[in-house]
Design an enzyme around this catalytic site. Structure first.
Site, PDB file in Angstrom:
ATOM      1  N   SER A 142       1.068  -1.378  -0.075  1.00  0.00           N
ATOM      2  CA  SER A 142       0.035  -0.037  -0.154  1.00  0.00           C
ATOM      3  C   SER A 142       0.809   1.253  -0.213  1.00  0.00           C
ATOM      4  O   SER A 142       2.100   1.411   0.500  1.00  0.00           O
ATOM      5  CB  SER A 142      -0.945   0.282   1.223  1.00  0.00           C
ATOM      6  N   TYR A 156      -2.211  -1.072  10.338  1.00  0.00           N
ATOM      7  CA  TYR A 156      -2.447  -1.330   8.848  1.00  0.00           C
ATOM      8  C   TYR A 156      -1.321  -0.761   7.975  1.00  0.00           C
ATOM      9  O   TYR A 156      -0.676  -1.559   7.293  1.00  0.00           O
ATOM     10  CB  TYR A 156      -3.849  -0.826   8.270  1.00  0.00           C
TER      11      TYR A 156
HETATM   12  P1  NAP Z   1     -11.740  -4.812   0.334  1.00  0.00           P
HETATM   13  O1  NAP Z   1     -12.655  -4.302  -0.567  1.00  0.00           O
HETATM   14  O2  NAP Z   1     -11.586  -4.399   1.759  1.00  0.00           O
HETATM   15  O3  NAP Z   1     -11.402  -6.387   0.050  1.00  0.00           O
HETATM   16  C1  NAP Z   1     -10.451  -7.079   1.138  1.00  0.00           C
HETATM   17  C2  NAP Z   1     -10.264  -8.735   0.553  1.00  0.00           C
HETATM   18  O4  NAP Z   1      -9.477  -9.303   1.518  1.00  0.00           O
HETATM   19  C3  NAP Z   1     -11.459  -9.332   0.379  1.00  0.00           C
HETATM   20  O5  NAP Z   1     -11.552 -10.217  -0.661  1.00  0.00           O
HETATM   21  C4  NAP Z   1     -11.697 -10.195   1.415  1.00  0.00           C
HETATM   22  O6  NAP Z   1     -12.220 -11.584   1.585  1.00  0.00           O
HETATM   23  C5  NAP Z   1     -10.202 -10.614   1.711  1.00  0.00           C
HETATM   24  N1  NAP Z   1      -9.718 -10.900   3.222  1.00  0.00           N
HETATM   25  C6  NAP Z   1      -9.801 -10.314   4.349  1.00  0.00           C
HETATM   26  N2  NAP Z   1      -9.431 -11.004   5.192  1.00  0.00           N
HETATM   27  C7  NAP Z   1      -9.247 -12.392   4.961  1.00  0.00           C
HETATM   28  C8  NAP Z   1      -8.904 -13.663   5.327  1.00  0.00           C
HETATM   29  N3  NAP Z   1      -8.473 -13.593   6.589  1.00  0.00           N
HETATM   30  N4  NAP Z   1      -8.574 -14.516   4.509  1.00  0.00           N
HETATM   31  C9  NAP Z   1      -8.985 -14.467   3.456  1.00  0.00           C
HETATM   32  N5  NAP Z   1      -9.278 -13.259   2.639  1.00  0.00           N
HETATM   33  C10 NAP Z   1      -9.454 -12.342   3.420  1.00  0.00           C
HETATM   34  O7  NAP Z   1      -9.951  -4.319  -0.156  1.00  0.00           O
HETATM   35  P2  NAP Z   1      -9.457  -3.990  -1.437  1.00  0.00           P
HETATM   36  O8  NAP Z   1      -9.534  -2.282  -1.622  1.00  0.00           O
HETATM   37  O9  NAP Z   1     -10.083  -4.943  -2.737  1.00  0.00           O
HETATM   38  O10 NAP Z   1      -8.112  -4.122  -1.295  1.00  0.00           O
HETATM   39  C11 NAP Z   1      -7.396  -5.450  -1.578  1.00  0.00           C
HETATM   40  C12 NAP Z   1      -5.750  -5.529  -0.958  1.00  0.00           C
HETATM   41  O11 NAP Z   1      -5.318  -4.121  -1.664  1.00  0.00           O
HETATM   42  C13 NAP Z   1      -5.799  -5.240   0.469  1.00  0.00           C
HETATM   43  O12 NAP Z   1      -4.669  -5.989   0.877  1.00  0.00           O
HETATM   44  C14 NAP Z   1      -5.800  -3.823   0.659  1.00  0.00           C
HETATM   45  O13 NAP Z   1      -4.964  -3.610   2.039  1.00  0.00           O
HETATM   46  C15 NAP Z   1      -4.784  -3.295  -0.600  1.00  0.00           C
HETATM   47  N6  NAP Z   1      -4.831  -2.055  -0.911  1.00  0.00           N
HETATM   48  C16 NAP Z   1      -5.961  -1.403  -0.919  1.00  0.00           C
HETATM   49  C17 NAP Z   1      -6.315   0.150  -1.390  1.00  0.00           C
HETATM   50  C18 NAP Z   1      -7.550   0.882  -1.721  1.00  0.00           C
HETATM   51  O14 NAP Z   1      -7.370   2.034  -1.871  1.00  0.00           O
HETATM   52  N7  NAP Z   1      -8.434   0.259  -1.994  1.00  0.00           N
HETATM   53  C19 NAP Z   1      -4.931   0.881  -1.286  1.00  0.00           C
HETATM   54  C20 NAP Z   1      -3.801   0.172  -0.984  1.00  0.00           C
HETATM   55  C21 NAP Z   1      -3.845  -1.326  -0.503  1.00  0.00           C
HETATM   56  P3  NAP Z   1     -13.889 -11.824   1.851  1.00  0.00           P
HETATM   57  O15 NAP Z   1     -14.539 -10.721   1.427  1.00  0.00           O
HETATM   58  O16 NAP Z   1     -14.085 -13.219   1.079  1.00  0.00           O
HETATM   59  O17 NAP Z   1     -13.705 -11.926   3.338  1.00  0.00           O
END
Ligand code: NAP
Length: 250
Positions: A142, A156
């Site tokens: 991130s 985080y």
């Molecule tokens: P999100 O919408 O909150 O989705 C989170 C994902 O992680 C979901 O698919 C969830 O699966 C999965 N997850 C959470 N806990 C888990 C566990 N214990 N075991 C297996 N799967 C788990 O987040 P996103 O925005 O798509 O983000 C995806 C990644 O990008 C994350 O690592 C986040 O930190 C990173 N990121 C996001 C942003 C942003 O701006 N959105 C920026 C920087 C980094 P389930 O729904 O099946 O539980």
């Protein structure tokens, strides 16, 4: 189809960024293991979407912060697609809650560190023995790893800092075995993550401060993952690649 014949495991692959990655890798020809934890319906929809595009995919439930679940994920992947994985995308992660230092307790610390960092360490450990020569691991870190994150996201951000540093260490350790390891550092990407945890006005302010004047999309992250996963990126390892619309440079 730059990933034809390859097998990919995508953690948290059922929705948002993980879903976009699963679908993109499939469009490029890879067979996909779509891991999910709570989003069972989303995982099955993702698999159906991939099949409707002519691809192959399975959905596997696993809490990637739990080592037994990760072993089961590996077993299911091998049963479905054989004893060779070419691409591992450690995408699962979460902020869970915005909390300040005095609001931390051990269980919150463990939750954030385990889902974001322990998951990456032990998923890589479990899959290493079946990663092919020429394989690619992509960890989703991130922008928060670079700048400490927004208010209340210190743990985080720190967990993602650990992911970024681990990525560099593993690039050195696994490179001689023919495995590349890179990370992405996304800025603000429009997903449920920010729907849940970031105020609308903050999102507008960040977009206005971004040279490209908008949030990124899950598809844009997925396109970069597909490149790093492909043989086109064959001399790239140990990188933390920024994808943030120019909001910050490293
Ligand atoms: P999100 O919408 O909150 O989705 C989170 C994902 O992680 C979901 O698919 C969830 O699966 C999965 N997850 C959470 N806990 C888990 C566990 N214990 N075991 C297996 N799967 C788990 O987040 P996103 O925005 O798509 O983000 C995806 C990644 O990008 C994350 O690592 C986040 O930190 C990173 N990121 C996001 C942003 C942003 O701006 N959105 C920026 C920087 C980094 P389930 O729904 O099946 O539980």
């Amino acid at each position: 189809m730059k990933l034809k014949g390859k097998v990919a495991v995508v953690t948290g692959g059922s929705r948002d960024i993980g879903k976009a990655i699963s679908v993109k890798l499939a469009k490029e020809g890879a067979k996909i293991v779509v891991n999910y934890f709570s989003s069972e319906t989303g995982a099955h929809k993702t698999v159906e979407e991939i099949k409707s595009l002519g691809g192959e995919a399975i959905a596997v439930k696993a809490d990637v912060s739990n080592q037994e679940d990760v072993e089961n994920l590996k077993t299911k992947a091998v049963e479905a697609f054989g004893n060779k994985i070419d691409i591992l995308v450690n995408n699962a992660g979460g902020l869970f809650e915005r909390r300040t230092l005095q609001e931390f307790d051990a269980s919150f610390y463990n939750l954030v560190m385990d889902v974001n960092f322990k998951s990456v360490v032990f998923t890589m450990q479990a899959f290493e023995s079946i990663m092919s020569n020429g394989a690619s691991i992509v960890n989703i870190s991130s922008q928060a790893a670079r700048d400490g994150g927004g208010g209340g996201s210190a743990l985080y951000a720190s967990s993602k800092g650990a992911v970024s540093t681990f990525t560099k260490a593993m690039a050195k350790e696994l490179g001689p075995k023919g495995i590349r390891v890179n990370a992405l550092c996304p800025g603000m990407i429009a997903t449920k993550f920010h729907d849940d945890f970031t105020k609308d006005q903050v999102r507008i302010n960040v977009a206005n401060a971004t040279p490209l004047r908008r949030e990124g999309s899950a598809k844009e992250v997925a396109d970069l993952v597909a490149y790093l996963a492909s043989d086109e990126a064959s001399f790239l390892t140990g990188n933390n690649v920024d994808i943030n619309g120019g909001l910050a440079f490293s």
